[in-house]
Enzyme design. Structure first.
Site, PDB file in Angstrom:
ATOM      1  N   GLY A  20       0.842  -1.189   0.000  1.00 35.78           N
ATOM      2  CA  GLY A  20       0.000   0.000   0.000  1.00 35.78           C
ATOM      3  C   GLY A  20       0.878   1.239   0.000  1.00 35.78           C
ATOM      4  N   GLY A  34       0.124  -5.062   0.490  1.00 36.05           N
ATOM      5  CA  GLY A  34      -1.087  -4.764  -0.276  1.00 36.05           C
ATOM      6  C   GLY A  34      -1.148  -5.473  -1.625  1.00 36.05           C
ATOM      7  CD  GLU A  58       1.944  -6.127   5.802  1.00 33.90           C
ATOM      8  OE1 GLU A  58       2.488  -7.189   6.175  1.00 33.90           O
ATOM      9  OE2 GLU A  58       1.279  -6.028   4.760  1.00 33.90           O
ATOM     10  CG  ASP A  69      -3.209  -4.515   6.040  1.00 37.34           C
ATOM     11  OD1 ASP A  69      -2.168  -4.876   5.465  1.00 37.34           O
ATOM     12  OD2 ASP A  69      -3.751  -3.414   5.833  1.00 37.34           O
TER      13      ASP A  69
HETATM   14  C1  QUE Z   1       6.931  -2.801   4.794  1.00 40.14           C
HETATM   15  C2  QUE Z   1       5.827  -2.472   4.045  1.00 40.14           C
HETATM   16  C3  QUE Z   1       5.953  -1.715   2.879  1.00 40.14           C
HETATM   17  C4  QUE Z   1       7.230  -1.304   2.479  1.00 40.14           C
HETATM   18  C5  QUE Z   1       8.344  -1.648   3.248  1.00 40.14           C
HETATM   19  C6  QUE Z   1       8.181  -2.375   4.397  1.00 40.14           C
HETATM   20  C7  QUE Z   1       4.833  -1.331   2.062  1.00 40.14           C
HETATM   21  C8  QUE Z   1       5.101  -0.527   0.906  1.00 40.14           C
HETATM   22  C9  QUE Z   1       6.417  -0.168   0.578  1.00 40.14           C
HETATM   23  C10 QUE Z   1       6.788   0.621  -0.543  1.00 40.14           C
HETATM   24  C11 QUE Z   1       7.941   0.315  -1.276  1.00 40.14           C
HETATM   25  C12 QUE Z   1       8.330   1.100  -2.342  1.00 40.14           C
HETATM   26  C13 QUE Z   1       7.615   2.207  -2.703  1.00 40.14           C
HETATM   27  C14 QUE Z   1       6.467   2.541  -1.966  1.00 40.14           C
HETATM   28  C15 QUE Z   1       6.075   1.749  -0.898  1.00 40.14           C
HETATM   29  O1  QUE Z   1       7.432  -0.580   1.366  1.00 40.14           O
HETATM   30  O2  QUE Z   1       3.669  -1.676   2.369  1.00 40.14           O
HETATM   31  O3  QUE Z   1       5.755   3.629  -2.314  1.00 40.14           O
HETATM   32  O4  QUE Z   1       7.998   3.011  -3.767  1.00 40.14           O
HETATM   33  O5  QUE Z   1       4.076  -0.129   0.135  1.00 40.14           O
HETATM   34  O6  QUE Z   1       9.264  -2.685   5.157  1.00 40.14           O
HETATM   35  O7  QUE Z   1       4.587  -2.886   4.428  1.00 40.14           O
END
Ligand code: QUE
Length: 355
Positions: free
Chosen positions: A66, A116, A139, A147
């Site tokens: 997400g 997500g 998470e 989730d």
């Molecule tokens: C745990 C997570 C997420 C995460 C890193 C975690 C997560 C998530 C992102 C993420 C990664 C790259 C992106 C971005 C989001 O990293 O849910 O916008 O460019 O979306 O350790 O749950």
């Protein structure tokens, strides 16, 4: 590629969805979630569409999770905003729609699939992983909990595997995910396009649609090599079947060998509160319906959106400031009280209920 964050295309009787934020590893924004809920109910009823195919743009990710950075920004720029309330509600409604979808829902996962992203792939009828596939429910790394239906699908994996994946954020490649039943087949990355064309060319009509999709996928499936998990399952079951995070840590401490020491070192970096609420989530979601699990997770998510919660500290440390040094509160598992955990499971105003 187009400027739109998510693309919808109808071709050869397939509804094809492309998550299109490749620079952000296709992380799901609220806008993408709303677009999904705007389009996919209609496709379910449309006789011209025989199945839905979901994929990610770019060569790295299916979907990294997400858009938690968006949630973080709202919290710092506009603390009274509604994104935190609506993001999770709308995301979980889509997760549930995929779980109950009346047509084949086929995810072509040619890269990272985490958080997500797993909520969009794991609850559909078919998921296909390439050699670039990398799975995690990560998470607990950012102070949240697994989730998007994690409470449902992780509790249905073998032995204590779901608890292990949920608590440690451990990553799996295709061979292990296939062995665990998280994906249904391994297809080489270079053949994903041909698989999509073959699905378009196939007759998927009638009540046997899922079996017909299986048969098409089977024409492209190859052996991803031997899984590593089977050799670890005895240790996973012994250590991660304990009743509390404190007891899991104690069992790892007593267990000789490299594996247990590695798991211990991994756990000690993660949010103690996240681990405690995650273990409680899994206990409460086991043997419950998908809908009940989502109601439980929505309450948890709302609690995690409080400004002083580990979630914001985790996103700050891992994804915004990138100092990799979250200051968890409480800092150790011994500091987590029953009351802190139970508060995450209290009903909230505007509860998420399905009928
Ligand atoms: C745990 C997570 C997420 C995460 C890193 C975690 C997560 C998530 C992102 C993420 C990664 C790259 C992106 C971005 C989001 O990293 O849910 O916008 O460019 O979306 O350790 O749950």
């Amino acid at each position: 590629m187009s400027e739109f964050e998510i693309l919808f295309d109808v071709k050869d009787g397939l509804g094809v969805i492309t998550l299109n934020r490749p620079k952000a590893l296709n992380a799901l924004t609220h806008g993408m979630i709303l677009e999904l809920e705007r389009v996919i109910p209609g496709w379910e009823k449309d006789p011209a569409i025989k199945a839905v195919v979901l994929r990610g743009a770019g060569d790295r990710a299916f979907c990294a999770g997400g858009d938690v950075i968006g949630l973080y920004r709202e919290m710092t720029d506009n603390p009274g905003g509604t994104l935190r309330r609506d993001f999770f509600r709308d995301e979980y409604i889509v997760n549930r729609r995929i779980y109950r979808y009346a047509k084949p829902w086929i995810s072509l996962i040619d890269g990272i699939d985490m958080g997500g992203g797993v909520g969009l792939s794991a609850h559909g009828s078919h998921s296909v992983a390439s050699e670039k596939f990398l799975f995690a429910m990560p998470e607990t790394t950012i102070g949240l909990f697994p989730d998007v239906g994690g409470g449902y699908f992780l509790t249905r994996l073998a032995g204590a595997l779901g608890t292990y994946l949920a608590l440690t954020s451990h990553r799996l490649k295709a061979a292990d995910a296939l062995w665990a039943g998280i994906v249904d087949a391994h297809v080489p990355s270079v053949r994903m396009g041909e698989l999509l064309e073959a699905l378009g060319a196939a007759d998927l009509s009638g009540p046997q649609a899922d079996r017909k999709v299986d048969a098409v996928i089977a024409r492209f499936a190859t052996d991803p090599g031997p899984p590593g998990l089977p050799a670890m399952m005895a240790d996973i079951d012994r250590c991660f079947s304990a009743e509390s995070v404190g007891e899991i840590v104690a069992r790892l401490r007593k267990q000789p060998g490299d594996w247990a020491q590695k798991q211990l070192a991994a756990l000690l970096k993660l949010s103690p509160l996240s681990m405690a609420i995650t273990l409680e989530q899994l206990k409460r979601c086991a043997n419950r319906s998908f809908e009940d699990a989502m109601t439980i997770e929505y309450r948890m998510a709302q609690h995690c959106m409080r400004p002083d919660h580990d979630f914001f500290e985790g996103v700050r440390a891992l994804l915004v400031d990138k100092d990799q040094k979250p200051r968890w509160n409480p800092p150790a598992i011994e500091g987590v009280t029953r009351q802190m955990v139970d508060a995450h499971f209290e009903p909230v105003t505007n509860d998420l209920c399905f009928d």
